[in-house]
Design a protein around this motif. Structure first.
Motif, PDB file in Angstrom:
ATOM      1  N   GLY A 127       0.822  -1.207   0.000  1.00 46.13           N
ATOM      2  CA  GLY A 127       0.000   0.000   0.000  1.00 46.13           C
ATOM      3  C   GLY A 127       0.853   1.252   0.000  1.00 46.13           C
ATOM      4  O   GLY A 127       1.784   1.381   0.801  1.00 46.13           O
ATOM      5  N   VAL A 128       0.555   2.198  -0.919  1.00 45.49           N
ATOM      6  CA  VAL A 128       1.274   3.468  -0.996  1.00 45.49           C
ATOM      7  C   VAL A 128       0.302   4.605  -0.711  1.00 45.49           C
ATOM      8  O   VAL A 128      -0.840   4.611  -1.189  1.00 45.49           O
ATOM      9  N   GLY A 129       0.770   5.587   0.039  1.00 49.17           N
ATOM     10  CA  GLY A 129       0.068   6.859   0.182  1.00 49.17           C
ATOM     11  C   GLY A 129       0.923   7.958  -0.424  1.00 49.17           C
ATOM     12  O   GLY A 129       2.149   7.930  -0.291  1.00 49.17           O
ATOM     13  N   MET A 130       0.308   8.906  -1.114  1.00 48.76           N
ATOM     14  CA  MET A 130       1.039  10.073  -1.616  1.00 48.76           C
ATOM     15  C   MET A 130       0.714  11.274  -0.751  1.00 48.76           C
ATOM     16  O   MET A 130      -0.435  11.461  -0.317  1.00 48.76           O
ATOM     17  N   ILE A 131       1.734  12.103  -0.508  1.00 46.67           N
ATOM     18  CA  ILE A 131       1.552  13.355   0.211  1.00 46.67           C
ATOM     19  C   ILE A 131       2.304  14.442  -0.536  1.00 46.67           C
ATOM     20  O   ILE A 131       3.364  14.192  -1.129  1.00 46.67           O
ATOM     21  N   GLY A 132       1.763  15.639  -0.532  1.00 46.43           N
ATOM     22  CA  GLY A 132       2.454  16.748  -1.166  1.00 46.43           C
ATOM     23  C   GLY A 132       1.723  18.051  -0.938  1.00 46.43           C
ATOM     24  O   GLY A 132       0.501  18.082  -0.799  1.00 46.43           O
ATOM     25  N   LYS A 133       2.513  19.118  -0.887  1.00 47.57           N
ATOM     26  CA  LYS A 133       1.986  20.476  -0.771  1.00 47.57           C
ATOM     27  C   LYS A 133       2.203  21.201  -2.088  1.00 47.57           C
ATOM     28  O   LYS A 133       3.269  21.098  -2.685  1.00 47.57           O
ATOM     29  N   SER A 134       1.211  21.934  -2.538  1.00 51.20           N
ATOM     30  CA  SER A 134       1.305  22.718  -3.763  1.00 51.20           C
ATOM     31  C   SER A 134       1.483  21.778  -4.950  1.00 51.20           C
ATOM     32  O   SER A 134       0.606  20.961  -5.231  1.00 51.20           O
ATOM     33  N   TRP A 135       2.622  21.822  -5.649  1.00 46.78           N
ATOM     34  CA  TRP A 135       2.812  20.963  -6.819  1.00 46.78           C
ATOM     35  C   TRP A 135       2.583  19.494  -6.449  1.00 46.78           C
ATOM     36  O   TRP A 135       1.892  18.750  -7.158  1.00 46.78           O
ATOM     37  N   GLY A 136       3.144  19.070  -5.328  1.00 42.17           N
ATOM     38  CA  GLY A 136       2.954  17.692  -4.893  1.00 42.17           C
ATOM     39  C   GLY A 136       1.534  17.379  -4.479  1.00 42.17           C
ATOM     40  O   GLY A 136       1.104  16.216  -4.525  1.00 42.17           O
ATOM     41  N   GLY A 137       0.776  18.402  -4.076  1.00 38.56           N
ATOM     42  CA  GLY A 137      -0.641  18.208  -3.796  1.00 38.56           C
ATOM     43  C   GLY A 137      -1.448  18.092  -5.078  1.00 38.56           C
ATOM     44  O   GLY A 137      -2.388  17.292  -5.179  1.00 38.56           O
ATOM     45  N   PHE A 138      -1.084  18.906  -6.079  1.00 36.53           N
ATOM     46  CA  PHE A 138      -1.729  18.818  -7.388  1.00 36.53           C
ATOM     47  C   PHE A 138      -1.552  17.412  -7.970  1.00 36.53           C
ATOM     48  O   PHE A 138      -2.521  16.763  -8.371  1.00 36.53           O
ATOM     49  N   ASN A 139      -0.267  16.999  -8.075  1.00 35.51           N
ATOM     50  CA  ASN A 139      -0.065  15.737  -8.790  1.00 35.51           C
ATOM     51  C   ASN A 139      -0.515  14.533  -7.968  1.00 35.51           C
ATOM     52  O   ASN A 139      -0.786  13.462  -8.537  1.00 35.51           O
ATOM     53  N   GLY A 140      -0.649  14.697  -6.650  1.00 39.20           N
ATOM     54  CA  GLY A 140      -1.268  13.625  -5.874  1.00 39.20           C
ATOM     55  C   GLY A 140      -2.689  13.357  -6.329  1.00 39.20           C
ATOM     56  O   GLY A 140      -3.097  12.202  -6.523  1.00 39.20           O
ATOM     57  N   LEU A 141      -3.460  14.423  -6.510  1.00 40.09           N
ATOM     58  CA  LEU A 141      -4.829  14.278  -7.023  1.00 40.09           C
ATOM     59  C   LEU A 141      -4.825  13.700  -8.434  1.00 40.09           C
ATOM     60  O   LEU A 141      -5.627  12.813  -8.768  1.00 40.09           O
ATOM     61  N   GLN A 142      -3.932  14.219  -9.274  1.00 38.96           N
ATOM     62  CA  GLN A 142      -3.899  13.777 -10.674  1.00 38.96           C
ATOM     63  C   GLN A 142      -3.516  12.305 -10.788  1.00 38.96           C
ATOM     64  O   GLN A 142      -4.096  11.559 -11.587  1.00 38.96           O
ATOM     65  N   VAL A 143      -2.532  11.882  -9.996  1.00 41.36           N
ATOM     66  CA  VAL A 143      -2.109  10.484 -10.038  1.00 41.36           C
ATOM     67  C   VAL A 143      -3.194   9.586  -9.443  1.00 41.36           C
ATOM     68  O   VAL A 143      -3.428   8.471  -9.926  1.00 41.36           O
ATOM     69  N   ALA A 144      -3.882  10.081  -8.421  1.00 41.46           N
ATOM     70  CA  ALA A 144      -4.994   9.304  -7.863  1.00 41.46           C
ATOM     71  C   ALA A 144      -6.033   9.003  -8.930  1.00 41.46           C
ATOM     72  O   ALA A 144      -6.615   7.906  -8.963  1.00 41.46           O
ATOM     73  N   ALA A 145      -6.273   9.971  -9.805  1.00 36.51           N
ATOM     74  CA  ALA A 145      -7.263   9.778 -10.871  1.00 36.51           C
ATOM     75  C   ALA A 145      -6.811   8.744 -11.897  1.00 36.51           C
ATOM     76  O   ALA A 145      -7.639   8.251 -12.677  1.00 36.51           O
ATOM     77  N   ARG A 146      -5.519   8.401 -11.911  1.00 33.58           N
ATOM     78  CA  ARG A 146      -5.004   7.387 -12.849  1.00 33.58           C
ATOM     79  C   ARG A 146      -5.165   5.956 -12.301  1.00 33.58           C
ATOM     80  O   ARG A 146      -4.939   4.987 -13.021  1.00 33.58           O
ATOM     81  N   ARG A 147      -5.509   5.822 -11.044  1.00 30.85           N
ATOM     82  CA  ARG A 147      -5.921   4.549 -10.436  1.00 30.85           C
ATOM     83  C   ARG A 147      -4.845   3.447 -10.501  1.00 30.85           C
ATOM     84  O   ARG A 147      -5.127   2.315 -10.880  1.00 30.85           O
ATOM     85  N   HIS A 148      -3.632   3.767 -10.122  1.00 34.19           N
ATOM     86  CA  HIS A 148      -2.632   2.713  -9.994  1.00 34.19           C
ATOM     87  C   HIS A 148      -3.021   1.812  -8.818  1.00 34.19           C
ATOM     88  O   HIS A 148      -3.380   2.303  -7.741  1.00 34.19           O
ATOM     89  N   PRO A 149      -2.953   0.491  -8.983  1.00 31.74           N
ATOM     90  CA  PRO A 149      -3.440  -0.398  -7.906  1.00 31.74           C
ATOM     91  C   PRO A 149      -2.670  -0.286  -6.599  1.00 31.74           C
ATOM     92  O   PRO A 149      -3.219  -0.622  -5.536  1.00 31.74           O
ATOM     93  N   ALA A 150      -1.428   0.173  -6.644  1.00 34.85           N
ATOM     94  CA  ALA A 150      -0.657   0.283  -5.399  1.00 34.85           C
ATOM     95  C   ALA A 150      -1.025   1.520  -4.594  1.00 34.85           C
ATOM     96  O   ALA A 150      -0.791   1.563  -3.382  1.00 34.85           O
ATOM     97  N   LEU A 151      -1.574   2.539  -5.248  1.00 32.10           N
ATOM     98  CA  LEU A 151      -1.887   3.799  -4.554  1.00 32.10           C
ATOM     99  C   LEU A 151      -3.224   3.663  -3.844  1.00 32.10           C
ATOM    100  O   LEU A 151      -4.270   3.530  -4.486  1.00 32.10           O
ATOM    101  N   LYS A 152      -3.194   3.732  -2.523  1.00 33.99           N
ATOM    102  CA  LYS A 152      -4.384   3.476  -1.723  1.00 33.99           C
ATOM    103  C   LYS A 152      -5.032   4.739  -1.156  1.00 33.99           C
ATOM    104  O   LYS A 152      -6.212   4.732  -0.819  1.00 33.99           O
ATOM    105  N   THR A 153      -4.265   5.831  -1.041  1.00 27.44           N
ATOM    106  CA  THR A 153      -4.818   7.053  -0.447  1.00 27.44           C
ATOM    107  C   THR A 153      -3.849   8.202  -0.676  1.00 27.44           C
ATOM    108  O   THR A 153      -2.664   7.978  -0.968  1.00 27.44           O
ATOM    109  N   ILE A 154      -4.338   9.440  -0.542  1.00 26.67           N
ATOM    110  CA  ILE A 154      -3.468  10.610  -0.652  1.00 26.67           C
ATOM    111  C   ILE A 154      -3.828  11.637   0.411  1.00 26.67           C
ATOM    112  O   ILE A 154      -4.959  11.701   0.894  1.00 26.67           O
ATOM    113  N   ILE A 155      -2.826  12.438   0.766  1.00 23.56           N
ATOM    114  CA  ILE A 155      -3.025  13.666   1.541  1.00 23.56           C
ATOM    115  C   ILE A 155      -2.545  14.804   0.653  1.00 23.56           C
ATOM    116  O   ILE A 155      -1.364  14.842   0.271  1.00 23.56           O
TER     117      ILE A 155
END
Length: 682
Positions: A127-155
């Motif tokens: 299980g992977v979680g992504m975290i990021g502020k600003s640019w890293g927050g943007f691409n966290g949302l964008q990558v979440a929308a790509r639905r990689h099976p390992a990505l389970k949640t983001i902040i």
């Protein structure tokens, strides 16, 4: 923009449940042969006792520019049983390749490959979680929308779901003069720094020259898309919220430039989601100002443990939104603390939907409709110089000054003193019937809190390109003299106006330098009838507010050792030449210079942004952004000077970008880019 660690009252944690091992450099291979550079912190025994992973994926250089801030967060997560991975994106830091623009498909594709690489590591549980502020927050949302099976949640912190509505480029369809060129100039300079020879070897020099030759000034592409077209829809997850099917924790602060996305995400996403809004600027809540700071890393662990370790931390039993309602304070350009109180909502939008409505008459806001009047609102080009910066990072001078300075340059309407306090939470809205004497015009709106002594504190603001009144994608010119009814939504806010204070609404067809001015001086006519009103999202206290548990005290890992080579300094000055009637805002930030003891890298930067305009002449508007950056170690020393400018006439925008690079004292690169772009309904 300062990547530093602010001194605060946080506790420093050095004793963790799991001992931490740091891998200073790892190459992550991409399918096309490109290598991304990563740093990893993980428990010492992770290969024997595998752990979930936390990924931060940004373009800001792990070995120097973000090394200090990385050191207080990633080891903290690792010490609590996670592999915490900090990756430099393609074209940044020690990574190979070129960064051609923000949020391109390549950026997301690379992130998916990084997630696959993590999935194959022997220390990983699944299980992977992504975290990021600003640019890293943007691409966290964008990558979440790509639905990689390992990505389970983001902040996601200080980010947006809509790249056109809430970012540094446009606001309400208005060119954001204060930030568009500044951010493009920032990235042109940032991207021009070399990889570290200690990591990439002798290839560093040719890689550096290739990078600075091939990396374009981003502003050129941004200016070719002045409407909300497919360019901006890409990477805007609001285009299809349903694509995100994993849990999302969206975090921000009222002093930040990106907070509007949090209520929209709570409304638009269908899966598990939470929102947290404090008083903070563009920073992580455990160190951000204005305070109070919170134990945000502990809050992250509660989220990670719930979704990545299946531990019931109780976090999902708590309200969907927790927000700080700010008390009234005297106007200042920076605050250490913003007094207030936490409130909670179990759902968003709020179902109670209380509103306070005020109608307009000459200089008055009233709960009763008055006889229709025609109120003239003229252009004063220097209106807005005391607005503060668009996206505060918590530096001194970031916030709006006393609005009495601005009110004389706009048309102002004031309520009677409140008999009882009023609390608002949400987006205030100004609906107005108006006419313009020009086909291109904008409307800027400020909502202020006026104290009994007359001081005026800006609560929130908004603006609208009036040619975008019906659509940001398909604008239409105004017909001079024709009446239109338009709505300007101001930034979401939580504020408590005490008894004895007054609401104040200020309107203008200018707001320099946030708004690039219309090509001709504009005069608006506002009609004070039943179509014109100010609507405030009132909120009454709830029992739920009193049930909230306090956040933990802020704590982090220890910041790595560094030597201060030059102290930081910031000045922000407004000058007026009373002979030429030219106004100048000069914003200078010496971000200091430091040496990272761990790797010996020395780095520093300065940034000056100058905004000039002459009263009565909107075509005199000019933005000038200058950067200097240094990075080196011992005999290896490099430096950069970057200069960007923007002007306009009735038909065209003109942009010039100039970059010079030095190895030691020797000039190795010198290039100027010049571009003209037609004005498109602006």
């Amino acid at each position: 923009m300062v990547f530093n660690v602010r001194e605060s009252n946080r506790s420093i944690k050095t004793d963790f449940p799991r001992k931490v091992r740091e891998i200073e450099h790892v190459w992550i291979p991409m399918a096309d042969g490109t290598r991304l550079a990563a740093r990893i912190w993980l428990p010492e025994d992770a290969e024997q006792n595998p752990v979930p992973a936390i990924l931060e994926y940004i373009p800001y250089r792990k070995n120097d520019f973000t090394a200090l801030r990385d050191s207080i967060r990633h080891p903290y997560f690792a010490g609590h049983g996670y592999a915490s991975i900090r990756v430099d994106m393609r074209g940044c830091g020690d990574s190979d390749g070129i960064l051609y623009d923000e949020y391109l498909p390549q950026e997301q594709d690379d992130a998916l490959e990084v997630l696959t690489w993590i999935s194959e590591q022997p220390w990983f549980t699944g299980g992977v979680g992504m975290i990021g502020k600003s640019w890293g927050g943007f691409n966290g949302l964008q990558v979440a929308a790509r639905r990689h099976p390992a990505l389970k949640t983001i902040i996601t912190l200080c980010s947006t779901d809509d790249r056109y509505a809430d970012d540094v480029h446009y606001k309400g369809g208005v060119l954001l003069a204060s930030d568009m060129l500044w951010w493009a100039s920032t990235m042109l300079a940032y991207n021009a720094r070399p990889a570290d020879p200690a990591v990439v070897g002798d290839a560093w020099r040719q890689g550096w020259l290739d990078r600075i030759e091939k990396t374009p000034p981003f502003v050129e592409e941004w200016m070719r898309h002045q409407r909300r077209d497919e360019y901006w829809k890409h990477g805007s997850v609001c285009e299809n919220y349903d694509a995100i099917d994993i849990p999302v924790y969206a975090v921000g602060g009222w002093a930040d430039g990106y907070t509007n996305a949090i209520p929209r995400l709570l409304e638009g996403l269908k899966g598990p989601r939470k929102g947290l809004i404090g008083p903070w600027a563009h920073e992580y809540p455990e160190v951000a100002v204005p305070g109070p700071q919170i134990g945000f890393l502990q809050e992250c662990l509660r989220w990670w443990d719930h979704w990545l370790k299946d531990i019931d931390t109780g976090i999902m039993e708590e309200p969907m939104l927790r927000a700080w309602v700010q008390d009234s304070v005297p106007p200042k350009t920076d605050y250490t603390m913003r007094p207030g109180h936490w409130v909670a909502e179990n759902e968003w939008p709020r179902q109670d939907n209380e509103q306070a409505s005020y109608y307009l008459s000459t200089q008055r806001l009233s709960e009763k409709l008055a006889t229709e009047e025609e109120i003239i609102v003229s252009s004063v080009q220097e209106h807005g110089l005391y607005a503060g910066v668009f996206c505060p990072f918590g530096q001194r001078g970031d916030l709006p000054a006393d609005q009495r300075i601005e009110n004389g340059l706009s048309v102002v309407f004031v309520s009677e003193p409140l008999e009882e306090a009023m609390e608002i939470l949400g987006s205030p809205e100004f609906i107005v019937e108006l006419a313009s004497n020009q086909p291109n015009a904008l409307l800027a709106v400020r909502l202020n809190d006026v104290a009994p002594d007359g001081s005026s504190t800006r609560v929130t603001w908004g603006m609208l390109n009036l040619t975008h009144r019906d659509s940001h994608e398909y604008p239409e010119h105004l017909e001079p003299g024709k009446r239109y009814t338009v709505s300007v939504k101001m930034n979401d806010i939580g504020h408590r106006l005490p008894a004895g204070h007054r609401w104040q609404l200020a309107i203008s067809p200018t707001y320099w330098p946030h708004a690039w001015p219309s090509p001709e001086p504009v005069t608006l006519t506002v009609f004070t009838n039943d179509k014109t009103s100010l609507r405030l999202p009132m909120r009454s206290g709830k029992a739920l507010d009193n049930e909230l548990k306090p956040f933990s005290h802020p704590e982090t890992a220890a910041v790595i050792d560094r030597d201060i080579l030059r102290e930081a300094n910031r000045t922000r000055e407004i000058r007026h030449d009373i002979i030429s009637n030219v106004w100048t805002l000069d914003d200078y930030s010496d971000e200091g210079a430091r040496r990272i003891v761990q790797n010996g890298i020395e780095y520093g930067s300065t940034n000056r942004n100058i905004y000039t305009i002459a009263e009565g002449d909107p075509l005199s508007a000019k933005v000038q952004c200058d950067w200097t950056l240094t990075v080196g170690r011992g005999e290896w020393q490099t430096s950069l000077a970057c200069s960007s400018s923007m002007t306009a006439d009735e038909e065209l925008f003109y942009m010039t970008n100039h970059l010079v690079a030095y190895e030691g004292e020797t000039e190795v690169f010198n290039k100027t880019w010049t571009t003209e772009v037609p004005r498109d309904f602006g």
